[in-house]
Design a protein around this motif. Structure first.
Motif, PDB file in Angstrom:
ATOM      1  N   VAL A 237       7.292   6.156  -8.265  1.00 19.69           N
ATOM      2  CA  VAL A 237       6.295   7.212  -8.034  1.00 19.69           C
ATOM      3  C   VAL A 237       6.383   7.662  -6.574  1.00 19.69           C
ATOM      4  O   VAL A 237       6.423   8.865  -6.284  1.00 19.69           O
ATOM      5  N   TYR A 238       6.422   6.713  -5.671  1.00 16.96           N
ATOM      6  CA  TYR A 238       6.526   7.024  -4.246  1.00 16.96           C
ATOM      7  C   TYR A 238       7.820   7.794  -3.955  1.00 16.96           C
ATOM      8  O   TYR A 238       7.817   8.802  -3.234  1.00 16.96           O
ATOM      9  N   ALA A 239       8.937   7.325  -4.519  1.00 15.14           N
ATOM     10  CA  ALA A 239      10.227   7.971  -4.284  1.00 15.14           C
ATOM     11  C   ALA A 239      10.247   9.391  -4.854  1.00 15.14           C
ATOM     12  O   ALA A 239      10.815  10.307  -4.240  1.00 15.14           O
ATOM     13  N   PHE A 240       9.641   9.592  -6.010  1.00 14.04           N
ATOM     14  CA  PHE A 240       9.529  10.938  -6.594  1.00 14.04           C
ATOM     15  C   PHE A 240       8.808  11.870  -5.624  1.00 14.04           C
ATOM     16  O   PHE A 240       9.270  12.978  -5.344  1.00 14.04           O
ATOM     17  N   HIS A 241       7.669  11.412  -5.119  1.00 17.40           N
ATOM     18  CA  HIS A 241       6.868  12.253  -4.226  1.00 17.40           C
ATOM     19  C   HIS A 241       7.662  12.604  -2.967  1.00 17.40           C
ATOM     20  O   HIS A 241       7.703  13.773  -2.549  1.00 17.40           O
TER      21      HIS A 241
ATOM     22  N   ASN B 293       3.645  25.013 -10.639  1.00 20.17           N
ATOM     23  CA  ASN B 293       3.365  24.040 -11.697  1.00 20.17           C
ATOM     24  C   ASN B 293       3.048  22.690 -11.078  1.00 20.17           C
ATOM     25  O   ASN B 293       3.660  22.288 -10.074  1.00 20.17           O
ATOM     26  N   ASN B 294       2.080  21.981 -11.670  1.00 19.86           N
ATOM     27  CA  ASN B 294       1.632  20.687 -11.173  1.00 19.86           C
ATOM     28  C   ASN B 294       2.513  19.601 -11.815  1.00 19.86           C
ATOM     29  O   ASN B 294       2.364  19.299 -12.997  1.00 19.86           O
ATOM     30  N   ILE B 295       3.422  19.030 -11.042  1.00 23.64           N
ATOM     31  CA  ILE B 295       4.376  18.047 -11.549  1.00 23.64           C
ATOM     32  C   ILE B 295       3.958  16.674 -11.016  1.00 23.64           C
ATOM     33  O   ILE B 295       3.709  16.504  -9.826  1.00 23.64           O
ATOM     34  N   GLU B 296       3.934  15.716 -11.913  1.00 24.54           N
ATOM     35  CA  GLU B 296       3.429  14.379 -11.583  1.00 24.54           C
ATOM     36  C   GLU B 296       4.442  13.316 -11.993  1.00 24.54           C
ATOM     37  O   GLU B 296       5.163  13.477 -12.975  1.00 24.54           O
ATOM     38  N   ALA B 297       4.456  12.230 -11.260  1.00 25.48           N
ATOM     39  CA  ALA B 297       5.100  10.993 -11.706  1.00 25.48           C
ATOM     40  C   ALA B 297       3.982   9.963 -11.797  1.00 25.48           C
ATOM     41  O   ALA B 297       3.131   9.892 -10.906  1.00 25.48           O
ATOM     42  N   VAL B 298       4.009   9.164 -12.866  1.00 23.63           N
ATOM     43  CA  VAL B 298       2.926   8.203 -13.093  1.00 23.63           C
ATOM     44  C   VAL B 298       3.463   6.881 -13.607  1.00 23.63           C
ATOM     45  O   VAL B 298       4.395   6.841 -14.409  1.00 23.63           O
ATOM     46  N   CYS B 299       2.876   5.805 -13.093  1.00 21.00           N
ATOM     47  CA  CYS B 299       3.145   4.452 -13.576  1.00 21.00           C
ATOM     48  C   CYS B 299       1.811   3.883 -14.056  1.00 21.00           C
ATOM     49  O   CYS B 299       0.804   3.966 -13.344  1.00 21.00           O
ATOM     50  N   HIS B 300       1.802   3.325 -15.253  1.00 18.23           N
ATOM     51  CA  HIS B 300       0.565   2.786 -15.824  1.00 18.23           C
ATOM     52  C   HIS B 300       0.429   1.269 -15.644  1.00 18.23           C
ATOM     53  O   HIS B 300      -0.595   0.713 -15.993  1.00 18.23           O
TER      54      HIS B 300
ATOM     55  N   VAL C 188       2.824  16.982  -7.165  1.00 17.05           N
ATOM     56  CA  VAL C 188       3.378  18.029  -6.312  1.00 17.05           C
ATOM     57  C   VAL C 188       3.320  19.349  -7.070  1.00 17.05           C
ATOM     58  O   VAL C 188       3.259  19.375  -8.303  1.00 17.05           O
ATOM     59  N   LEU C 189       3.343  20.433  -6.320  1.00 15.01           N
ATOM     60  CA  LEU C 189       3.458  21.763  -6.906  1.00 15.01           C
ATOM     61  C   LEU C 189       4.895  22.232  -6.714  1.00 15.01           C
ATOM     62  O   LEU C 189       5.418  22.225  -5.595  1.00 15.01           O
ATOM     63  N   ASP C 190       5.519  22.613  -7.832  1.00 11.86           N
ATOM     64  CA  ASP C 190       6.892  23.100  -7.756  1.00 11.86           C
ATOM     65  C   ASP C 190       6.914  24.522  -7.194  1.00 11.86           C
ATOM     66  O   ASP C 190       5.851  25.085  -6.899  1.00 11.86           O
ATOM     67  N   PRO C 191       8.085  25.144  -7.025  1.00 15.98           N
ATOM     68  CA  PRO C 191       8.138  26.480  -6.435  1.00 15.98           C
ATOM     69  C   PRO C 191       7.328  27.545  -7.190  1.00 15.98           C
ATOM     70  O   PRO C 191       6.943  28.554  -6.600  1.00 15.98           O
TER      71      PRO C 191
END
Length: 128
Positions: free
Chosen positions: A79-83, A118-125, A112-115
């Motif tokens: 998640v951190y690396a994605f951000h 769009n609201n793009i997320e990475a998530v770990c549960h 994050v917001l893409d160009p």
């Protein structure tokens, strides 16, 4: 790969009634609600099988506008690396990596917001 997707709706109650009816024959029902008090203003309902919301509707966005897509991460480091990678690639921050306890105690996500906005997320549960 895809953890969940969300659509912005204009009339939450009307949309909730529509999706409650339309998704029932498929075996999907609201399994998570996020109130305006929890988010500071927007309301959300998550539909899915067996208690895992995978399709969300909510206020706080522009209906017909940007979409929310969340990608599943295997751990919090991803998640951190994605951000970090998204920010380096020109994204706009929409929520630094961290716990979002209003979803559940181990929900660790980054937004994050893409160009195109769009609201793009990475998530770990999983737990830390």
């Amino acid at each position: 790969m895809i953890d969940h997707i969300g659509l912005a709706v204009r009339d939450f109650d009307a949309s909730r009634a529509f999706y409650d009816a339309a998704l029932a024959p498929l075996g999907y029902a609201v399994c998570k609600e996020v109130t305006a008090a929890m988010t500071g203003g927007s309301r959300h309902a998550g539909y899915g099988p067996e208690g895992k919301p995978q399709f969300w509707i909510g206020t706080g966005g522009s209906a017909g506008g940007p979409v929310h897509v969340a990608f599943e991460a295997r751990n919090r480091g991803e998640v951190y690396a994605f951000h970090a990678a998204a920010m380096a690639a020109g994204a706009r921050d929409n929520g630094a990596p961290g716990i979002r306890a209003h979803y559940h105690p181990d929900y660790y996500g980054a937004f994050v917001l893409d160009p195109d906005g769009n609201n793009i997320e990475a998530v770990c549960h999983g737990p830390a």
